[in-house]
Design a protein around this motif. Structure first.
Motif, PDB file in Angstrom:
ATOM      1  N   ALA A 129       0.854  -1.186   0.000  1.00 17.81           N
ATOM      2  CA  ALA A 129       0.000   0.000   0.000  1.00 17.81           C
ATOM      3  C   ALA A 129       0.890   1.236   0.000  1.00 17.81           C
ATOM      4  N   LEU A 130       0.581   2.176  -0.872  1.00 12.33           N
ATOM      5  CA  LEU A 130       1.374   3.396  -1.015  1.00 12.33           C
ATOM      6  C   LEU A 130       0.568   4.589  -0.503  1.00 12.33           C
ATOM      7  N   GLY A 131       0.944   5.102   0.661  1.00  9.51           N
ATOM      8  CA  GLY A 131       0.281   6.288   1.197  1.00  9.51           C
ATOM      9  C   GLY A 131      -1.176   6.073   1.540  1.00  9.51           C
ATOM     10  N   THR A 132      -1.495   4.970   2.216  1.00  8.19           N
ATOM     11  CA  THR A 132      -2.886   4.643   2.543  1.00  8.19           C
ATOM     12  C   THR A 132      -3.156   4.865   4.032  1.00  8.19           C
ATOM     13  N   PRO A 133      -4.174   5.665   4.379  1.00  6.66           N
ATOM     14  CA  PRO A 133      -4.475   5.954   5.793  1.00  6.66           C
ATOM     15  C   PRO A 133      -5.298   4.860   6.445  1.00  6.66           C
ATOM     16  N   PHE A 134      -4.655   3.780   6.859  1.00 10.77           N
ATOM     17  CA  PHE A 134      -5.362   2.635   7.405  1.00 10.77           C
ATOM     18  C   PHE A 134      -5.991   2.908   8.769  1.00 10.77           C
ATOM     19  N   LEU A 135      -5.362   3.723   9.585  1.00 10.67           N
ATOM     20  CA  LEU A 135      -5.865   3.931  10.943  1.00 10.67           C
ATOM     21  C   LEU A 135      -7.076   4.859  10.986  1.00 10.67           C
ATOM     22  N   ASP A 136      -7.170   5.758  10.011  1.00 12.20           N
ATOM     23  CA  ASP A 136      -8.299   6.682   9.942  1.00 12.20           C
ATOM     24  C   ASP A 136      -8.364   7.236   8.525  1.00 12.20           C
ATOM     25  N   PRO A 137      -9.377   6.865   7.753  1.00 10.01           N
ATOM     26  CA  PRO A 137      -9.449   7.309   6.357  1.00 10.01           C
ATOM     27  C   PRO A 137      -9.598   8.813   6.187  1.00 10.01           C
ATOM     28  N   PHE A 138      -9.927   9.509   7.291  1.00  4.81           N
ATOM     29  CA  PHE A 138     -10.081  10.959   7.189  1.00  4.81           C
ATOM     30  C   PHE A 138      -8.911  11.729   7.803  1.00  4.81           C
ATOM     31  N   GLN A 139      -7.813  11.040   8.078  1.00  6.60           N
ATOM     32  CA  GLN A 139      -6.601  11.746   8.489  1.00  6.60           C
ATOM     33  C   GLN A 139      -5.879  12.217   7.230  1.00  6.60           C
ATOM     34  N   ARG A 186      -2.031 -13.188   8.574  1.00  2.47           N
ATOM     35  CA  ARG A 186      -0.573 -13.246   8.723  1.00  2.47           C
ATOM     36  C   ARG A 186       0.116 -13.986   7.593  1.00  2.47           C
ATOM     37  N   GLY A 187      -0.645 -14.799   6.878  1.00  2.00           N
ATOM     38  CA  GLY A 187      -0.060 -15.535   5.760  1.00  2.00           C
ATOM     39  C   GLY A 187       0.166 -14.690   4.523  1.00  2.00           C
ATOM     40  N   VAL A 188      -0.323 -13.449   4.539  1.00  2.00           N
ATOM     41  CA  VAL A 188      -0.166 -12.548   3.393  1.00  2.00           C
ATOM     42  C   VAL A 188       0.807 -11.437   3.757  1.00  2.00           C
ATOM     43  N   PRO A 189       1.988 -11.389   3.145  1.00  2.00           N
ATOM     44  CA  PRO A 189       2.923 -10.288   3.411  1.00  2.00           C
ATOM     45  C   PRO A 189       2.249  -8.951   3.103  1.00  2.00           C
ATOM     46  N   PHE A 190       2.436  -7.982   3.999  1.00  2.00           N
ATOM     47  CA  PHE A 190       1.709  -6.709   3.910  1.00  2.00           C
ATOM     48  C   PHE A 190       2.674  -5.572   4.224  1.00  2.00           C
ATOM     49  N   VAL A 191       2.824  -4.666   3.278  1.00  2.00           N
ATOM     50  CA  VAL A 191       3.755  -3.547   3.412  1.00  2.00           C
ATOM     51  C   VAL A 191       2.986  -2.236   3.275  1.00  2.00           C
ATOM     52  N   SER A 192       3.217  -1.313   4.194  1.00  2.00           N
ATOM     53  CA  SER A 192       2.611   0.014   4.115  1.00  2.00           C
ATOM     54  C   SER A 192       3.721   1.050   3.959  1.00  2.00           C
ATOM     55  N   VAL A 193       3.758   1.694   2.803  1.00  2.00           N
ATOM     56  CA  VAL A 193       4.775   2.697   2.500  1.00  2.00           C
ATOM     57  C   VAL A 193       4.204   4.075   2.836  1.00  2.00           C
ATOM     58  N   TYR A 194       4.975   4.860   3.564  1.00  2.00           N
ATOM     59  CA  TYR A 194       4.507   6.185   3.958  1.00  2.00           C
ATOM     60  C   TYR A 194       5.633   7.207   3.829  1.00  2.00           C
ATOM     61  N   SER A 195       5.256   8.478   3.861  1.00  2.00           N
ATOM     62  CA  SER A 195       6.243   9.550   3.784  1.00  2.00           C
ATOM     63  C   SER A 195       5.822  10.713   4.686  1.00  2.00           C
ATOM     64  N   ARG A 196       6.764  11.206   5.432  1.00  2.00           N
ATOM     65  CA  ARG A 196       6.476  12.378   6.267  1.00  2.00           C
ATOM     66  C   ARG A 196       6.259  13.639   5.426  1.00  2.00           C
ATOM     67  N   ARG A 197       6.640  13.567   4.154  1.00  2.00           N
ATOM     68  CA  ARG A 197       6.452  14.701   3.245  1.00  2.00           C
ATOM     69  C   ARG A 197       5.127  14.613   2.489  1.00  2.00           C
ATOM     70  N   ASP A 198       4.345  13.589   2.778  1.00  2.00           N
ATOM     71  CA  ASP A 198       3.049  13.397   2.137  1.00  2.00           C
ATOM     72  C   ASP A 198       2.171  14.619   2.375  1.00  2.00           C
ATOM     73  N   GLY A 199       1.667  15.216   1.293  1.00  2.00           N
ATOM     74  CA  GLY A 199       0.848  16.415   1.418  1.00  2.00           C
ATOM     75  C   GLY A 199      -0.642  16.148   1.474  1.00  2.00           C
ATOM     76  N   ILE A 200      -1.041  14.886   1.391  1.00  2.00           N
ATOM     77  CA  ILE A 200      -2.461  14.540   1.386  1.00  2.00           C
ATOM     78  C   ILE A 200      -2.852  13.686   2.588  1.00  2.00           C
ATOM     79  N   VAL A 201      -2.048  12.685   2.906  1.00  2.00           N
ATOM     80  CA  VAL A 201      -2.353  11.764   4.006  1.00  2.00           C
ATOM     81  C   VAL A 201      -1.395  11.994   5.170  1.00  2.00           C
TER      82      VAL A 201
END
Length: 290
Positions: A129-139, A186-201
């Motif tokens: 997942a690239l820049g996805t707000p999983f904890l709160d979709p409105f953050q 847990r059987g599915v590898p799951f990666v969340s990519v994030y950036s502190r410079r993200d201007g949207i999320v």
């Protein structure tokens, strides 16, 4: 919903990130593991469609994967309806390639990718997942939040193919949001990519406890076309491919068949011990597949 100071201006450098990408040796496949033909389903972000991930699709094909389109022209439909459509697409891809499928989702596409994998773990080799707000979709940036609410209003008054307010806060997508909140299998590898410079999320909203968090230096839009994000994708997709070869094949009907590799040390064949091996088929031969 927590109000945020607008940060969308940070996205002004996204085009420069894409230009830097196509000028970089990574774009030619230098320094990344070669793919083995594994299919990769690409899911775009809010408001946009498959064309927003065309650079990613071209690069994946170049380095040896089989990128597959989601069939989304504009990502504004009801989440539950979208997942059902994507499930059919996932099953078709798995059947055609006789392989588990990696899923890469950008922004809202990452939300759909997680829920899709949650419902079909036997068909998925891994999720990025690239820049996805999983904890709160409105953050998210308030300008984008306003666009989401305006889109929901259009769907509520009957505009076809557009999600309504009930999809966000009502009963329409209750099961979807439950899968969204739950930890991924847990059987599915799951990666969340994030950036502190993200201007949207808000980057903190990307830290799903069930995912491997990876920080990069990129804008939100740039995650779909930047050196930093492509480097992560090249590495993690290679890992997914290695693991998928150990797990199972997918037969022509789209059903999974779990590998049953068992130790036979200390047993004789006369005693009826057996070892069944599932081999991957249709790998590199399917490498050009959008």
């Amino acid at each position: 919903m927590k109000l945020r100071v607008p940060t969308i201006h940070r996205e002004a450098t996204a085009a420069a990130e894409a230009l830097a990408l196509v000028a970089h040796p990574l774009w030619r496949g230098v320094g990344v593991p070669r793919g083995d033909g594994m299919p990769v389903l690409l899911i775009p972000g809010f408001l946009v469609g498959d064309s927003s991930l065309r650079l990613l699709a071209k690069w994946l094909e170049r380095i040896g994967y089989a990128p597959e389109r989601s069939g989304i022209a504009s990502n504004v439909a009801c989440s539950s309806a979208l997942v059902r459509r994507l499930e059919r697409r996932l099953e078709t891809i798995a059947r055609e390639h006789r392989s588990r499928v990696a899923i890469v989702g950008h922004s809202r596409g990452g939300t759909l990718a997680k829920v899709l994998a949650q419902r079909n773990p036997h068909l998925v080799s891994g999720v990025v997942a690239l820049g996805t707000p999983f904890l709160d979709p409105f953050q998210i940036d308030p300008v984008v939040a306003a666009a989401i609410l305006a889109t929901g209003a259009l769907g509520t008054v009957g505009v076809p193919g557009v999600f309504g307010v009930s999809c966000l806060v009502g009963s329409c997508c209750r099961e979807f949001w439950q899968h969204y909140r739950d930890p991924l299998d847990r059987g599915v590898p799951f990666v969340s990519v994030y950036s502190r410079r993200d201007g949207i999320v808000d980057w903190r909203a990307c830290l799903d406890p069930s995912a491997e968090p990876i920080a990069i230096d990129s804008t939100h839009l740039g995650m779909a076309a930047s050196v930093a994000s492509f480097r992560v994708l090249g590495d993690r997709l290679a890992r997914f491919a290695r693991e998928r070869r150990k797990l199972e094949r997918i037969d022509r009907s789209g059903r999974s068949r779990r590998a049953t590799v068992r130790s036979v040390a200390g047993r004789s064949r006369a005693a009826g011990a057996s070892v069944a091996f599932d081999h991957e088929h249709g790998g590199a031969a399917n490498a050009a597949g959008t």
